[in-house]
Design a protein around this motif. Structure first.
Motif, PDB file in Angstrom:
ATOM      1  N   UNK A  82      48.168  37.742 -37.636  1.00  0.00           N
ATOM      2  CA  UNK A  82      47.778  37.088 -36.473  1.00  0.00           C
ATOM      3  C   UNK A  82      46.281  37.293 -36.200  1.00  0.00           C
ATOM      4  N   UNK A  83      45.739  38.747 -36.264  1.00  0.00           N
ATOM      5  CA  UNK A  83      44.343  38.729 -35.928  1.00  0.00           C
ATOM      6  C   UNK A  83      43.416  37.788 -36.860  1.00  0.00           C
ATOM      7  N   UNK A  84      43.734  37.792 -38.131  1.00  0.00           N
ATOM      8  CA  UNK A  84      43.083  36.821 -39.023  1.00  0.00           C
ATOM      9  C   UNK A  84      43.048  35.280 -38.683  1.00  0.00           C
ATOM     10  N   UNK A  85      44.196  34.903 -38.317  1.00  0.00           N
ATOM     11  CA  UNK A  85      44.337  33.557 -37.677  1.00  0.00           C
ATOM     12  C   UNK A  85      43.738  33.208 -36.455  1.00  0.00           C
ATOM     13  N   UNK A  86      43.508  34.250 -35.596  1.00  0.00           N
ATOM     14  CA  UNK A  86      42.931  34.049 -34.186  1.00  0.00           C
ATOM     15  C   UNK A  86      41.361  33.963 -34.663  1.00  0.00           C
ATOM     16  N   UNK A  87      41.049  35.020 -35.404  1.00  0.00           N
ATOM     17  CA  UNK A  87      39.592  34.877 -35.773  1.00  0.00           C
ATOM     18  C   UNK A  87      39.047  33.585 -36.494  1.00  0.00           C
ATOM     19  N   UNK A  88      39.988  32.921 -37.319  1.00  0.00           N
ATOM     20  CA  UNK A  88      39.456  31.572 -37.888  1.00  0.00           C
ATOM     21  C   UNK A  88      39.385  30.483 -37.080  1.00  0.00           C
ATOM     22  N   UNK A 109      53.932  33.215 -30.910  1.00  0.00           N
ATOM     23  CA  UNK A 109      53.694  34.362 -31.774  1.00  0.00           C
ATOM     24  C   UNK A 109      54.711  35.553 -31.801  1.00  0.00           C
ATOM     25  N   UNK A 110      54.953  35.496 -30.570  1.00  0.00           N
ATOM     26  CA  UNK A 110      56.361  36.534 -30.219  1.00  0.00           C
ATOM     27  C   UNK A 110      57.465  36.386 -31.136  1.00  0.00           C
ATOM     28  N   UNK A 111      57.823  34.901 -30.970  1.00  0.00           N
ATOM     29  CA  UNK A 111      59.084  34.380 -31.747  1.00  0.00           C
ATOM     30  C   UNK A 111      58.985  34.823 -33.255  1.00  0.00           C
ATOM     31  N   UNK A 112      57.720  34.492 -33.852  1.00  0.00           N
ATOM     32  CA  UNK A 112      57.359  34.523 -35.129  1.00  0.00           C
ATOM     33  C   UNK A 112      57.385  36.270 -35.602  1.00  0.00           C
ATOM     34  N   UNK A 113      56.889  37.040 -34.715  1.00  0.00           N
ATOM     35  CA  UNK A 113      56.859  38.383 -35.062  1.00  0.00           C
ATOM     36  C   UNK A 113      58.248  38.691 -35.101  1.00  0.00           C
TER      37      UNK A 113
END
Length: 392
Positions: A82-88, A109-113
């Protein structure tokens, strides 16, 4: 395979060359994984993560404590992705998300996690025994959440949900200290916990229009009912649609010594009759819950809120007050239009005779790393004292 409503779901897999099947249970209402493989202490976290992302359930056959460590490792991989996706996303020029978009993205994001972490499965034998090395005794936690319906069954459950049961069991034992009561409320699994004490303070401090009779709509853990009883209200009729909530409230009210003042009823909103005080603390966010447990937080299409407001006038005595406890968090998120609540109050033939406000003090309100911090930092919780316009 087509399942009838009364047919329990199952997971299926192959052990060696032998087909296997085991009942599936999820208190959150999650469907079983379509594909399941057995896994044990030898599986690498990266391999487990890849399978979980693909939707493959991992039925654990190894050490229970190692399963817990694997779940933590899966969580770290989800968070890093998720952090990599947010950085992109930040690297690409784009307009910032609106508060509502940020909220829906956060929930996605919560549901995916939850979906990925929910792929690590634990077998449970009859009597709520987990047949794994170093497994703790879970009979009490499972009995509190499941009742007796599954006690004689073998079934599989996600480790993530099982840990939720364990946490709820500890909360139930420890309880939540309520200053206005000088005692503790012990929430049950699936019943909203009064950890945000500011709304309880509002009910403890607002001037009572009467101490003769009150209705508590949506009793939950019983905390507001107990506060009213401690303030001297002689009779309280408390309702809820959830039998688990009613049982939880009964236990708490009994422990606090105020149960003789209270009548508990299973009902959708109002009991029969009228009262000089009617209190309701509905879910604050008009969004669709993703599981049955989320109904305490999310009120789709503001059903409970509008049902309470629209039925209030016909259940209040002359000069009686309806207390509505609400947060404006939904307005700051863009989930409820500004002025919608005031318009709904007017359409219901009501008016606000007083409003008492308080700022939240929970940790997320000051956590700048929280993805919804911009809205949380502006939040106010209010107690609206309502009367019918004809009696005001």
């Amino acid at each position: 395979m087509t399942l009838h409503d009364d047919t329990p779901p199952f997971i299926s897999w192959t052990s060696g060359a032998t087909p296997q099947r085991l009942r599936w249970h999820s208190e959150a209402g999650n469907a079983p994984p379509r594909r399941v493989v057995e896994a044990d202490d030898q599986i690498a976290a990266d391999a487990a993560y890849k399978l979980a992302c693909e939707g493959t359930g991992l039925l654990w056959r190894g050490d229970f404590q190692n399963a817990r460590q694997l779940l933590q490792a899966l969580g770290r991989r989800v968070d890093r992705a998720r952090e990599r996706s947010q950085a992109k996303s930040k690297a690409r020029p784009a307009s910032p998300d609106s508060p509502a978009q940020a909220f829906h993205h956060h929930r996605q994001m919560q549901a995916q996690r939850a979906r990925i972490l929910g792929m690590l499965l634990i077998p449970v034998d009859p009597g709520f025994v987990v047949p794994l090395r170093r497994a703790p005794a879970l009979q009490a936690a499972c009995s509190e959440a499941y009742g007796t319906a599954l006690q004689g069954e073998s079934f599989a459950v996600s480790l993530r949900e099982l840990q939720g049961l364990i946490g709820a069991h500890e909360w139930r034992k420890k309880g939540v200290e309520i200053g206005a009561l000088g005692g503790r409320i012990h929430p049950w699994y699936g019943v909203f916990s009064p950890v945000r004490g500011e709304y309880v303070e509002l009910v403890a401090q607002a001037p009572l229009p009467s101490t003769e009779l009150a209705f508590d709509i949506g009793v939950g853990s019983g905390v507001l009912c107990a506060v009213l009883a401690r303030r001297g209200v002689r009779k309280i009729v408390a309702t809820d649609m959830d039998p688990r909530a009613l049982a939880c409230a009964r236990e708490n009210l009994q422990a606090l010594g105020v149960l003789p003042q209270v009548t508990l009823q299973e009902a959708d909103l109002f009991p029969p009759g009228r009262a000089p005080l009617i209190v309701c603390n509905p879910p604050w966010l008009p969004a669709r819950p993703s599981s049955p447990i989320e109904h305490a937080v999310y009120d789709p299409d503001s059903r409970m809120l509008l049902g309470y407001l629209n039925g209030l006038a016909e259940h209040l005595t002359p000069q009686g007050e309806g207390w509505l406890i609400m947060s404006d968090f939904a307005e700051h998120l863009g989930l409820r239009a500004p002025g919608m609540l005031e318009e709904a109050i007017t359409r219901a033939g009501l008016e606000v005779v007083a409003r008492h406000d308080i700022k939240p003090r929970h940790g997320k309100a000051i956590d700048r790393e929280d993805p919804l911090h911009a809205a949380r930092s502006k939040e106010t919780t209010s107690l609206y004292r309502l009367r019918t316009r004809a009696s005001a």
